[in-house]
Design an enzyme around this catalytic site. Structure first.
Site, short mmCIF file in Angstrom:
data_model
loop_
_atom_site.label_atom_id
_atom_site.label_comp_id
_atom_site.label_asym_id
_atom_site.label_seq_id
_atom_site.Cartn_x
_atom_site.Cartn_y
_atom_site.Cartn_z
N CYS A 97 0.87 -1.22 0.17
CA CYS A 97 -0.16 0.00 0.03
C CYS A 97 0.96 1.31 -0.02
CB CYS A 97 -1.04 -0.16 1.26
SG CYS A 97 -1.68 1.61 1.55
N GLU A 98 0.57 1.99 -0.79
CA GLU A 98 1.55 3.31 -0.97
C GLU A 98 1.09 4.34 0.01
OE1 GLU A 98 -1.07 6.12 -4.02
OE2 GLU A 98 0.41 4.93 -4.68
N HIS A 99 0.08 4.01 0.96
CA HIS A 99 -0.18 5.13 1.86
C HIS A 99 0.24 4.53 3.41
CE1 HIS A 99 -4.30 5.42 -0.50
NE2 HIS A 99 -3.41 6.46 -0.83
N HIS A 100 0.59 3.31 3.55
CA HIS A 100 1.08 2.88 4.72
C HIS A 100 2.53 1.97 4.64
CE1 HIS A 100 -3.10 3.80 5.67
NE2 HIS A 100 -2.68 4.14 6.74
N GLN A 138 -4.84 -0.71 -4.85
CA GLN A 138 -5.40 -1.94 -5.69
C GLN A 138 -6.25 -1.24 -6.91
OE1 GLN A 138 -7.51 -4.72 -3.31
NE2 GLN A 138 -8.90 -5.36 -4.97
N HIS A 166 -5.92 -6.41 2.74
CA HIS A 166 -5.00 -5.29 2.96
C HIS A 166 -4.67 -5.23 4.26
CE1 HIS A 166 -5.52 -3.00 -0.84
NE2 HIS A 166 -6.68 -4.09 -0.92
N CYS A 168 -3.11 -2.91 5.93
CA CYS A 168 -3.42 -1.61 6.41
C CYS A 168 -4.70 -1.59 7.32
CB CYS A 168 -3.23 -0.59 5.54
SG CYS A 168 -4.47 -0.75 4.01
#
Length: 207
Positions: A97-100, A138, A166, A168
């Site tokens: 995940c590019e956020h976490h 995704q 996920h 996250c």
């Protein structure tokens, strides 16, 4: 730099070259994170961890150095006149995940209706891996896969569906263990014809 590509285009590499840190700089960053987490990066069990993490990142994010166009460049036209759905389902993948920057893990289903020939089946699995081994969402991963199929195989239609869990959501935040996320996208005949979409869902066992 915006990490998302244009909706109808594939961006195999960043628009501008990224200056990568040196191995030593990457290892120093890992030591900083270890200390920030509350541990001692100089203790015996963690001394070699920065080097191991840097090597692991080289493998986990190898997709930045791979070209989807090259993977799909070779097609075959001698297929006995076959022009029906080609489907590879249950392709396993793992991404981050590019956020976490924590993993999401799942499987991909890819189908297309040939027009200018077919591609080796293993190439579709490799295509998924190229884009999955990058920082992703995704939704973006789904779009990149189908855009690459369309732009390089010129099919009469394509369909892609991803199912993933996920971390996250399961390891942090709401701790929603067992929740799965489903994304799909259809182009060409699959987007225009409900019957073809239903065939796709039936073939992957979703109808």
């Amino acid at each position: 730099m915006d990490a998302r590509p244009e909706p109808l285009g594939v961006t195999p590499f960043p628009a501008a070259p990224i200056k990568r840190p040196t191995q030593e700089e990457a290892e120093a960053a890992v030591r900083t994170l270890i200390a920030w987490a509350g541990d001692d990066p100089t203790r015996e069990g963690l001394l070699e961890t920065p080097a191991r993490v840097a090597r692991a990142y080289g493998e986990l994010f190898a997709g930045y150095d791979q070209d989807p166009v090259a993977i799909l460049s070779k097609t075959f036209r001698e297929v006995g006149g076959y022009d029906d759905i080609v489907l590879v389902r249950d392709i396993p993948f793992h991404s981050h995940c590019e956020h976490h920057m924590v993993p999401f893990v799942g499987k991909a289903h890819i189908a297309y209706l040939p027009h200018d020939g077919v591609v080796g089946l293993s190439k579709l699995a490799r295509l998924v891996e190229v884009f999955a081994r990058r920082l992703q969402t995704q939704e973006n991963l789904t779009a990149q896969i189908i855009d690459a199929v369309n732009e390089n195989l010129n099919p009469r239609g394509a369909a892609v569906m991803l199912e993933a869990e996920h971390m996250c959501m399961t390891m942090r935040g709401v701790h929603a263990h067992g929740a799965s996320t489903i994304t799909h996208r259809f182009t060409g005949v699959f987007a225009e014809d409900r019957v073809e979409r239903d065939r796709f869902f039936a073939m992957i066992g979703k109808r």
